[in-house]
Design a protein around this motif. Structure first.
Motif, PDB file in Angstrom:
ATOM      1  N   ASP A 110       0.858  -1.185   0.000  1.00  0.00           N
ATOM      2  CA  ASP A 110       0.000   0.000   0.000  1.00  0.00           C
ATOM      3  C   ASP A 110       0.897   1.240   0.000  1.00  0.00           C
ATOM      4  O   ASP A 110       1.106   1.871   1.021  1.00  0.00           O
ATOM      5  CB  ASP A 110      -0.911  -0.018   1.228  1.00  0.00           C
ATOM      6  N   ASN A 111       1.436   1.577  -1.172  1.00  0.00           N
ATOM      7  CA  ASN A 111       2.421   2.643  -1.309  1.00  0.00           C
ATOM      8  C   ASN A 111       1.743   3.900  -1.841  1.00  0.00           C
ATOM      9  O   ASN A 111       1.503   4.039  -3.034  1.00  0.00           O
ATOM     10  CB  ASN A 111       3.546   2.197  -2.256  1.00  0.00           C
ATOM     11  N   ARG A 112       1.436   4.830  -0.932  1.00  0.00           N
ATOM     12  CA  ARG A 112       0.756   6.068  -1.311  1.00  0.00           C
ATOM     13  C   ARG A 112       1.758   7.085  -1.846  1.00  0.00           C
ATOM     14  O   ARG A 112       2.911   7.115  -1.424  1.00  0.00           O
ATOM     15  CB  ARG A 112       0.034   6.674  -0.109  1.00  0.00           C
ATOM     16  N   ALA A 113       1.301   7.915  -2.749  1.00  0.00           N
ATOM     17  CA  ALA A 113       2.145   8.953  -3.338  1.00  0.00           C
ATOM     18  C   ALA A 113       2.296  10.129  -2.373  1.00  0.00           C
ATOM     19  O   ALA A 113       1.340  10.511  -1.698  1.00  0.00           O
ATOM     20  CB  ALA A 113       1.539   9.438  -4.649  1.00  0.00           C
ATOM     21  N   LEU A 114       3.480  10.676  -2.306  1.00  0.00           N
ATOM     22  CA  LEU A 114       3.778  11.867  -1.516  1.00  0.00           C
ATOM     23  C   LEU A 114       4.370  12.918  -2.443  1.00  0.00           C
ATOM     24  O   LEU A 114       5.122  12.591  -3.364  1.00  0.00           O
ATOM     25  CB  LEU A 114       4.781  11.540  -0.407  1.00  0.00           C
ATOM     26  N   LYS A 115       4.043  14.182  -2.182  1.00  0.00           N
ATOM     27  CA  LYS A 115       4.567  15.276  -3.007  1.00  0.00           C
ATOM     28  C   LYS A 115       5.701  15.965  -2.246  1.00  0.00           C
ATOM     29  O   LYS A 115       5.453  16.866  -1.442  1.00  0.00           O
ATOM     30  CB  LYS A 115       3.463  16.275  -3.334  1.00  0.00           C
ATOM     31  N   PHE A 116       6.918  15.525  -2.501  1.00  0.00           N
ATOM     32  CA  PHE A 116       8.060  16.168  -1.866  1.00  0.00           C
ATOM     33  C   PHE A 116       8.199  17.574  -2.424  1.00  0.00           C
ATOM     34  O   PHE A 116       7.990  17.828  -3.593  1.00  0.00           O
ATOM     35  CB  PHE A 116       9.340  15.366  -2.106  1.00  0.00           C
ATOM     36  N   GLY A 117       8.509  18.509  -1.541  1.00  0.00           N
ATOM     37  CA  GLY A 117       8.619  19.907  -1.925  1.00  0.00           C
ATOM     38  C   GLY A 117       7.333  20.687  -1.692  1.00  0.00           C
ATOM     39  O   GLY A 117       7.352  21.907  -1.710  1.00  0.00           O
ATOM     40  N   ALA A 118       6.229  19.985  -1.458  1.00  0.00           N
ATOM     41  CA  ALA A 118       4.949  20.646  -1.177  1.00  0.00           C
ATOM     42  C   ALA A 118       4.825  20.905   0.322  1.00  0.00           C
ATOM     43  O   ALA A 118       5.398  20.190   1.138  1.00  0.00           O
ATOM     44  CB  ALA A 118       3.788  19.775  -1.647  1.00  0.00           C
ATOM     45  N   ILE A 119       4.058  21.928   0.668  1.00  0.00           N
ATOM     46  CA  ILE A 119       3.787  22.208   2.079  1.00  0.00           C
ATOM     47  C   ILE A 119       2.799  21.160   2.588  1.00  0.00           C
ATOM     48  O   ILE A 119       1.785  20.882   1.933  1.00  0.00           O
ATOM     49  CB  ILE A 119       3.223  23.626   2.279  1.00  0.00           C
ATOM     50  N   ALA A 120       3.112  20.581   3.719  1.00  0.00           N
ATOM     51  CA  ALA A 120       2.286  19.526   4.309  1.00  0.00           C
ATOM     52  C   ALA A 120       1.895  19.905   5.725  1.00  0.00           C
ATOM     53  O   ALA A 120       2.571  20.710   6.379  1.00  0.00           O
ATOM     54  CB  ALA A 120       3.061  18.212   4.315  1.00  0.00           C
ATOM     55  N   GLN A 121       0.809  19.311   6.167  1.00  0.00           N
ATOM     56  CA  GLN A 121       0.358  19.477   7.549  1.00  0.00           C
ATOM     57  C   GLN A 121       0.196  18.094   8.150  1.00  0.00           C
ATOM     58  O   GLN A 121      -0.390  17.204   7.528  1.00  0.00           O
ATOM     59  CB  GLN A 121      -0.944  20.244   7.618  1.00  0.00           C
ATOM     60  N   LEU A 122       0.701  17.933   9.356  1.00  0.00           N
ATOM     61  CA  LEU A 122       0.629  16.679  10.091  1.00  0.00           C
ATOM     62  C   LEU A 122       0.034  16.979  11.450  1.00  0.00           C
ATOM     63  O   LEU A 122       0.498  17.880  12.151  1.00  0.00           O
ATOM     64  CB  LEU A 122       2.043  16.089  10.243  1.00  0.00           C
ATOM     65  N   ASN A 123      -1.013  16.243  11.818  1.00  0.00           N
ATOM     66  CA  ASN A 123      -1.650  16.410  13.122  1.00  0.00           C
ATOM     67  C   ASN A 123      -1.881  15.030  13.715  1.00  0.00           C
ATOM     68  O   ASN A 123      -2.644  14.232  13.163  1.00  0.00           O
ATOM     69  CB  ASN A 123      -2.973  17.177  12.988  1.00  0.00           C
ATOM     70  N   ILE A 124      -1.213  14.750  14.824  1.00  0.00           N
ATOM     71  CA  ILE A 124      -1.326  13.455  15.486  1.00  0.00           C
ATOM     72  C   ILE A 124      -1.976  13.667  16.844  1.00  0.00           C
ATOM     73  O   ILE A 124      -1.477  14.445  17.660  1.00  0.00           O
ATOM     74  CB  ILE A 124       0.054  12.789  15.655  1.00  0.00           C
ATOM     75  N   THR A 125      -3.101  12.980  17.052  1.00  0.00           N
ATOM     76  CA  THR A 125      -3.789  13.016  18.348  1.00  0.00           C
ATOM     77  C   THR A 125      -3.796  11.607  18.921  1.00  0.00           C
ATOM     78  O   THR A 125      -3.277  10.671  18.301  1.00  0.00           O
ATOM     79  CB  THR A 125      -5.231  13.529  18.200  1.00  0.00           C
ATOM     80  N   ASP A 126      -4.422  11.447  20.077  1.00  0.00           N
ATOM     81  CA  ASP A 126      -4.446  10.123  20.692  1.00  0.00           C
ATOM     82  C   ASP A 126      -5.284   9.106  19.924  1.00  0.00           C
ATOM     83  O   ASP A 126      -5.136   7.915  20.136  1.00  0.00           O
ATOM     84  CB  ASP A 126      -4.908  10.202  22.153  1.00  0.00           C
TER      85      ASP A 126
END
Length: 133
Positions: A110-126
């Motif tokens: 299950d290899n999802r595409a990522l856009k390197f160089g793009a602005i990303a947001q990561l939010n990790i909760t419980d």
């Protein structure tokens, strides 16, 4: 590890990133979200590469880290005693940014595409991980 991060997504295969140290192609981690993954590496190699990232100041500069597939890791006859994920967490433990493990990208089915160089947001909760680009 819980938290929020925003920044340019950089990274890729940990072995390749490690091999670029000292060259003009070395990764810039300043205020970035770093994605790493690897395939068919010995666990002690993962430790060595994470130590090199740390000693080069790369880990302290991040706003977050995402770990994808650490696939088909190898161990020695005398076990190393830690998984790839435990090794990575040990090396980023002193920093306060969010850390995500098991992201569906890398040398995995299950290899999802990522856009390197793009602005990303990561939010990790419980109870959730939100990632957007």
């Amino acid at each position: 590890r819980f938290g929020k991060a925003t920044g340019e997504l950089v990274g890729g295969n940990l072995s390749i990133l490690y091999s670029l140290f000292g060259s003009p192609s070395a990764i810039d981690c300043s205020d970035k979200i770093l994605f790493i993954e690897d395939l068919d590496e010995y666990l002690y190699h993962i430790d060595r590469m994470m130590i090199a990232l740390k000693r080069a100041g790369k880990l302290s500069q991040l706003s977050g880290i995402i770990v994808g597939g650490m696939t088909d890791m190898n161990d020695n006859a005398i076990p190393y005693g830690k998984s790839a994920e435990e090794i990575i967490l040990e090396h980023v433990q002193e920093y306060n940014y969010p850390v995500c493990f098991g992201f569906p990208a890398g040398h995995i089915q299950d290899n999802r595409a990522l856009k390197f160089g793009a602005i990303a947001q990561l939010n990790i909760t419980d109870n959730s991980v939100d990632f957007s680009q």
